[in-house]
Every structure is written in structure tokens, then in C-alpha cells.
Design a protein around this motif. Structure first.
Motif, PDB file in Angstrom:
ATOM      1  N   GLU A   1      11.241 -79.825  28.162  1.00 45.96           N
ATOM      2  CA  GLU A   1      10.277 -79.571  29.508  1.00 45.96           C
ATOM      3  C   GLU A   1       9.887 -78.163  29.490  1.00 45.96           C
ATOM      4  N   ILE A   2       8.639 -77.873  29.919  1.00 48.64           N
ATOM      5  CA  ILE A   2       8.221 -76.458  30.186  1.00 48.64           C
ATOM      6  C   ILE A   2       7.737 -76.297  31.433  1.00 48.64           C
ATOM      7  N   TYR A   3       8.538 -75.029  31.997  1.00 48.22           N
ATOM      8  CA  TYR A   3       8.147 -74.556  33.434  1.00 48.22           C
ATOM      9  C   TYR A   3       7.096 -73.891  33.398  1.00 48.22           C
ATOM     10  N   LEU A   4       5.881 -73.964  33.852  1.00 52.11           N
ATOM     11  CA  LEU A   4       4.764 -73.341  33.796  1.00 52.11           C
ATOM     12  C   LEU A   4       4.561 -72.412  35.011  1.00 52.11           C
ATOM     13  N   GLY A   5       5.437 -71.475  35.267  1.00 52.19           N
ATOM     14  CA  GLY A   5       5.626 -70.623  36.430  1.00 52.19           C
ATOM     15  C   GLY A   5       5.075 -69.196  36.170  1.00 52.19           C
ATOM     16  N   PRO A   6       5.017 -68.198  37.255  1.00 52.05           N
ATOM     17  CA  PRO A   6       4.471 -67.042  37.089  1.00 52.05           C
ATOM     18  C   PRO A   6       5.093 -66.128  36.278  1.00 52.05           C
ATOM     19  N   ASP A   7       6.269 -66.386  35.997  1.00 49.03           N
ATOM     20  CA  ASP A   7       7.322 -65.487  35.327  1.00 49.03           C
ATOM     21  C   ASP A   7       7.749 -66.207  33.907  1.00 49.03           C
ATOM     22  N   GLU A   8       7.123 -65.836  32.799  1.00 54.52           N
ATOM     23  CA  GLU A   8       7.299 -66.914  31.770  1.00 54.52           C
ATOM     24  C   GLU A   8       8.720 -66.498  31.111  1.00 54.52           C
ATOM     25  N   ASN A   9       9.499 -65.106  31.545  1.00 56.51           N
ATOM     26  CA  ASN A   9      10.677 -64.954  31.106  1.00 56.51           C
ATOM     27  C   ASN A   9      11.859 -65.818  31.832  1.00 56.51           C
ATOM     28  N   SER A  10      11.354 -66.592  32.872  1.00 55.95           N
ATOM     29  CA  SER A  10      12.416 -67.549  33.404  1.00 55.95           C
ATOM     30  C   SER A  10      12.194 -68.847  32.786  1.00 55.95           C
ATOM     31  N   VAL A  11      11.707 -69.020  31.628  1.00 56.09           N
ATOM     32  CA  VAL A  11      11.689 -70.221  30.814  1.00 56.09           C
ATOM     33  C   VAL A  11      13.112 -70.688  30.369  1.00 56.09           C
TER      34      VAL A  11
ATOM     35  N   ALA B   1       7.816 -63.009  24.489  1.00 57.23           N
ATOM     36  CA  ALA B   1       8.921 -63.689  23.595  1.00 57.23           C
ATOM     37  C   ALA B   1       9.225 -64.749  24.484  1.00 57.23           C
ATOM     38  N   GLY B   2       9.478 -64.988  25.781  1.00 53.06           N
ATOM     39  CA  GLY B   2       9.748 -66.190  26.469  1.00 53.06           C
ATOM     40  C   GLY B   2       8.826 -67.188  26.348  1.00 53.06           C
ATOM     41  N   LYS B   3       7.426 -66.998  26.278  1.00 53.25           N
ATOM     42  CA  LYS B   3       6.666 -67.870  25.900  1.00 53.25           C
ATOM     43  C   LYS B   3       6.697 -68.535  24.650  1.00 53.25           C
ATOM     44  N   LEU B   4       7.080 -67.676  23.630  1.00 49.81           N
ATOM     45  CA  LEU B   4       6.975 -68.097  22.130  1.00 49.81           C
ATOM     46  C   LEU B   4       8.218 -69.123  22.179  1.00 49.81           C
ATOM     47  N   GLN B   5       9.423 -68.607  22.821  1.00 50.37           N
ATOM     48  CA  GLN B   5      10.540 -69.586  22.775  1.00 50.37           C
ATOM     49  C   GLN B   5      10.505 -70.936  23.180  1.00 50.37           C
TER      50      GLN B   5
ATOM     51  N   GLY C   1      13.974 -64.869  26.481  1.00 52.21           N
ATOM     52  CA  GLY C   1      13.035 -63.710  26.132  1.00 52.21           C
ATOM     53  C   GLY C   1      13.717 -62.284  26.411  1.00 52.21           C
ATOM     54  N   ALA C   2      15.046 -62.222  26.503  1.00 54.90           N
ATOM     55  CA  ALA C   2      15.650 -60.974  26.597  1.00 54.90           C
ATOM     56  C   ALA C   2      15.962 -60.431  25.186  1.00 54.90           C
TER      57      ALA C   2
END
Length: 297
Positions: free
Chosen positions: A110-120, A194-198, A253-254
Motif C-alpha cells: 500500500e502507498i499513502y499519497l499524503g502531503p508529506d511523502e516522508n511519512s510513507v 528519499a521517502g518517495k523512492l523508498q 526517508g530519514a
């Protein structure tokens, strides 16, 4: 007779109205399940869709589907045999979706498409590491050939050397295919977080590497001695400098580890030829070993 014809006409009208009122796409799985939702993306290997009333995007493999009946009425077949003969006939009997979430098997990714990609966090804590296609510059010019070789070398080296760690290193070919399916080319790679790539690669750890190879040539000076005419022609001092920057990203993405390493090799060459192009491998091995021993994995 007129009453019978009137009843048949009314029944057909109700069926047609129900079909037009169904705004959802219908996915028929090979296991006989029927999934209602909105298909947002179709690739050769996966289908992305959302459940009614949700913004969460789910993925399911195309090999798990028999066909998709879109809300427009178009049908896309996938050539996979169905284990349920009744599934193919159920499209005209699908009820209008209710407010509650349909009871179906949730796809594994599952992929959450929220405003903050680092929260994936969909792929967090799976101990998978992916090496992104790296940038290899020779005297400031991008080298596609060496970049590919260096990326493959880093991927293979980490896969061999991490035997004592519970880390799965993703194959380079799979990483490239996932990036292509997501529409992320080399030009978009640097602008993608980085969060989006992960999330796209389905990895907990992400390794980014950039190598800059610089060639320098300095002519040796002659002494103005009395017997200079008897000396051999002075040789040039050639050198190659490797500068490697590596960043390791962890969950969400940290940035968990980074390293900058430079190495310069000098040698004598009367013709001014550069040194061996495999010298960068020794420098990269040193940097990659730092990841394995840093405790960041």
C-alpha cells in the motif's frame, strides 16, 4: 401478453440503469474475488486502485487478475485462468457500493499519497536495501556506461558482504524496472525525495552514491644543468582523483549515515595515459564497507 412485455421492458430498464449508475471499476481476480474500486494506473506487472471513498492507493499484480471491467463499460483481459466460473458472470449483478469498506483481500503493498511523502511507512521494517542508479562523472561529464557498471558493482558487493546481517539487497534490474514503471527516469531521480523512492522501490533502506573522477596532468620541469642535453626527455606526472559521496536513508526517508571519501593516485606516464579505470572499485569498496560496519543497518 401486453402485461408480460411491459414487465420484461421494465426489468431490462432497471438492469441498464443499475449498470450506468455503477461508477466503480470492477476487478476480477483469478481466485474468484471481485474487487470494486477506481483504477488509477495500469502497468505490465501491477494495477493500482483505490477503494470507494478512500484515497489510499493499493497495488495488485496483473498475474492475479482475470480481467477488469471499467465503469465506462470497457473490459481489459489479462489472460489468466479464473478459478471461479461464476465470477465472469457476476458483472451485471454487482450491487451499488455502500459507505462501508468492501470485504476483500488487501494487496500486500500500500502507498499513502499524503502531503508529506516522508511519512510513507508502507514498506518500513522489511530489511530490504536498494541501490539507486548512481551518477559517475569523468572530468565533470556524466558517463552512462561507467555509472551502470558502478551501480551493478555496488549492488553485487553489498549482496555478497552482508551475509552476517539480515538485509536483503534488491537486484539492480528489479530496481530499474520499478523506477521505470513509476515514471521516474534519471532526470527525475535527483528531484524525487528519499521517502518517495523508498515507497516506489518497496525498500526500507536506500543507498545514493555519486562519484567524481578527475584526471590531472602536470609536466615535469627540467633542471638547467650543464649536461641537460644528455638527459632523457622528462616524463609527465599523471594523477586521478576519486571523490565519492554516499548517503544511506532508513525508514521514512530519514538519513542514517553519510560519507565523503577522496582518493588520489599518481603515476609516471611518458604518453600521458590515465591509470586503470578499475581503480574506483577499490575506493568504493572502502566506502561500502563503512556502511556494513557502521551499525546503521
Amino acid at each position: 401478453m401486453k402485461k408480460v412485455m411491459l414487465l420484461v421492458f421494465m426489468s431490462l430498464s432497471l438492469v441498464a440503469f443499475a449498470q450506468r449508475g455503477n461508477v466503480n471499476d470492477i476487478l476480477f481476480t483469478t481466485s474468484g474475488e471481485i474487487i470494486q474500486g477506481k483504477v488509477v494506473k495500469v502497468t505490465a506487472s501491477t494495477i493500482s486502485f483505490s477503494y470507494p471513498g478512500e484515497s489510499l492507493v493499493n497495488e495488485i499484480g496483473s498475474n492475479q487478475l482475470q480481467k477488469i471491467v471499467f465503469s465506462s463499460g470497457r473490459t481489459q483481459n489479462f489472460g489468466n485462468a479464473s478459478t471461479s466460473d461464476s465470477a465472469a458472470e457476476a458483472v451485471t449483478n454487482v450491487p451499488t457500493p455502500q459507505a462501508e469498506t468492501p470485504t476483500t483481500t488487501i494487496p500486500k503493498e500500500e502507498i499513502y499519497l499524503g502531503p508529506d511523502e516522508n511519512s510513507v511507512t508502507a514498506s518500513a521494517n522489511n530489511n530490504r536495501l536498494a541501490v539507486t542508479p548512481m551518477t559517475y562523472l569523468v572530468n565533470g561529464q556524466y558517463s552512462k556506461e561507467i555509472s551502470g557498471k558502478a551501480t551493478q558493482f555496488a549492488t553485487d558487493y553489498l549482496a555478497r558482504q552482508n551475509q552476517s546481517l539480515p538485509i536483503e539487497v534488491q537486484e539492480m534490474a528489479l530496481t530499474i524496472r520499478k523506477l521505470v514503471d513509476a515514471g521516474i527516469g534519471f532526470q527525475q531521480l535527483a528531484q524525487t525525495s528519499a521517502g518517495k523512492l523508498q515507497s516506489v522501490l518497496g525498500s526500507e533502506y536506500l543507498v545514493l552514491i555519486e562519484i567524481n573522477e578527475t584526471h590531472q596532468k602536470t609536466e615535469a620541469k627540467k633542471d638547467n644543468g650543464f649536461f641537460d642535453v644528455q638527459k632523457e626527455q622528462a616524463k609527465s606526472d599523471d594523477s586521478i582523483r576519486y571523490e565519492i559521496e554516499l548517503i544511506l536513508f532508513g525508514s521514512g526517508g530519514a538519513e542514517t549515515y553519510s560519507s565523503k571519501f577522496s582518493n588520489e593516485r599518481s603515476f609516471k606516464s611518458p604518453s600521458g595515459n590515465s591509470g586503470s579505470q578499475s581503480d574506483w572499485k577499490m575506493a568504493m569498496q572502502y566506502v561500502l564497507d563503512q556502511i556494513l560496519t557502521s551499525g546503521s543497518l
